[in-house]
Design an enzyme around this catalytic site. Structure first.
Site, PDB file in Angstrom:
ATOM      1  N   ASP A 136       0.826  -1.219   0.000  1.00  0.00           N
ATOM      2  CA  ASP A 136       0.000   0.000   0.000  1.00  0.00           C
ATOM      3  C   ASP A 136       0.860   1.270   0.000  1.00  0.00           C
ATOM      4  O   ASP A 136       1.006   1.939   1.011  1.00  0.00           O
ATOM      5  CB  ASP A 136      -0.917  -0.037   1.232  1.00  0.00           C
ATOM      6  CG  ASP A 136      -1.989   1.041   1.203  1.00  0.00           C
ATOM      7  OD1 ASP A 136      -2.140   1.705   0.161  1.00  0.00           O
ATOM      8  OD2 ASP A 136      -2.661   1.209   2.235  1.00  0.00           O
ATOM      9  N   GLY A 231      -7.996   9.276   7.835  1.00  0.00           N
ATOM     10  CA  GLY A 231      -7.418  10.578   7.482  1.00  0.00           C
ATOM     11  C   GLY A 231      -5.920  10.650   7.723  1.00  0.00           C
ATOM     12  O   GLY A 231      -5.258  11.568   7.257  1.00  0.00           O
ATOM     13  N   SER A 233      -3.949   8.090   6.853  1.00  0.00           N
ATOM     14  CA  SER A 233      -3.333   7.192   5.870  1.00  0.00           C
ATOM     15  C   SER A 233      -2.262   7.873   5.043  1.00  0.00           C
ATOM     16  O   SER A 233      -2.402   9.038   4.654  1.00  0.00           O
ATOM     17  CB  SER A 233      -4.394   6.650   4.918  1.00  0.00           C
ATOM     18  OG  SER A 233      -5.016   5.560   5.502  1.00  0.00           O
TER      19      SER A 233
HETATM   20  N1  ARG Z   1      -7.348   3.604   6.042  1.00  0.00           N
HETATM   21  C1  ARG Z   1      -7.264   4.721   6.932  1.00  0.00           C
HETATM   22  C2  ARG Z   1      -7.117   6.015   6.163  1.00  0.00           C
HETATM   23  O1  ARG Z   1      -7.363   6.048   4.998  1.00  0.00           O
HETATM   24  C3  ARG Z   1      -6.175   4.561   7.950  1.00  0.00           C
HETATM   25  C4  ARG Z   1      -6.574   3.599   8.959  1.00  0.00           C
HETATM   26  C5  ARG Z   1      -5.525   3.368   9.973  1.00  0.00           C
HETATM   27  N2  ARG Z   1      -6.171   2.701  11.040  1.00  0.00           N
HETATM   28  C6  ARG Z   1      -5.600   2.364  12.166  1.00  0.00           C
HETATM   29  N3  ARG Z   1      -6.347   1.826  13.078  1.00  0.00           N
HETATM   30  N4  ARG Z   1      -4.321   2.522  12.382  1.00  0.00           N
HETATM   31  O2  ARG Z   1      -6.937   7.052   6.727  1.00  0.00           O
END
Ligand code: ARG
Length: 276
Positions: A136, A231, A233
């Site tokens: 990713d 947010g 990510s």
């Molecule tokens: N997919 C999420 C994003 O687009 C990030 C998630 C991370 N989650 C976590 N529990 N560390 O922002």
């Protein structure tokens, strides 16, 4: 679950403008199973490699159009998560986003401090697998270079920074409560690098994703509490002064037994060399 997490991000980020106009939530007591980032406010001057990805067209202007994080790994190169460039997050295909920018040197998204730099090229990892979440990452090329002092070093394979038990910090402008409270100013949370065995037990393979040690690293607190969230990510996980991960996925945020999962930077370096 993975897909709902991504959909939540897109929806919540689109509403982010309204949410951010409200005063920041006061630290309410959290239930044991509650979601929370548990971070603190930090200065971007102390972490100049953290950047915000922005599209005001897609996400509105109140929070400078922020929708994901990124990290400066070369004067003209920013890494982020591959899923940040997906239609699920952007709402439209990437090629339809004409105002994608990297914002450097701005901790408070309500200001116009720092630099907004156009992105001249986006390269999504050809090995990214949306069903397991492996690989990713995406590489953004900046139209103007940043100063060398913004660049963070990447930890290569075998670096001690990946050792379980190492203290690390994750940075971002994402949700601070798990209820759609997007931060206006940059936060960081201290987390511990966990052993692959613990991560595999937490994520043996489900709709969330599958923990794959070769391309992922996980971090958090086994009892829950401190974590990245929607947010965040694409933003950096840093240990021993080096970049070790990019915020990628997780089951909820800060839940006991569900650590945050990050793209393993040593693998990013390896794949980038192959496609260079
Ligand atoms: N997919 C999420 C994003 O687009 C990030 C998630 C991370 N989650 C976590 N529990 N560390 O922002």
């Amino acid at each position: 679950m993975r897909r709902p997490i991504v959909r939540t991000l897109a929806r919540a980020a689109a509403l982010g403008a309204a949410a951010a106009a409200l005063p920041l939530a006061s630290p309410a007591p959290v239930a044991a199973d509650s979601v929370v980032v548990g971070g603190k406010l930090v200065r971007v001057a102390d972490s100049p490699w953290v950047v915000a990805l922005s599209s005001r067209d897609r996400f509105g202007g109140t929070r400078s159009g922020q929708f994901c994080g990124g990290v400066v790994v070369g004067r003209s190169t920013v890494l982020t998560a591959a899923h940040c460039m997906s239609k699920e997050v952007l709402g439209v295909p990437l090629r339809r986003v004409s105002d994608l920018k990297v914002i450097a040197g701005r901790e408070d998204l309500a200001t116009n401090a720092g630099n907004e730099i156009s992105v001249s090229n986006v390269k999504t990892n050809p090995e990214y697998d949306a069903s397991t979440n492996s690989g990713d990452f995406a590489t953004l090329t900046l139209a103007e270079p940043l100063p060398e002092s913004y660049v963070i070093r990447a930890a290569g394979a075998g670096d001690a920074a990946y050792k379980p038990g190492t203290s690390a910090a994750v940075y971002g402008w994402g949700d601070t409560t798990g209820r759609g409270n997007y931060a206006q100013s940059l936060h960081a949370a201290d987390v511990t690098v966990l052993a692959d065995k613990e991560c595999q037990e937490a994520y043996p393979g489900s709709a969330d994703g599958t923990y794959t040690p070769a391309s992922m690293v996980c971090a958090g607190e086994i009892q829950g509490g401190r974590d990245a969230c929607q947010g965040d990510s694409g933003g950096p996980l840093v240990a021993r002064g080096k970049l070790i991960g990019l915020v990628s996925w997780g089951d909820g945020c800060g839940r006991a037994g569900s650590p945050g999962v990050y793209t393993r930077i040593s693998e990013v370096v390896r794949v980038m060399k192959r496609y260079a």
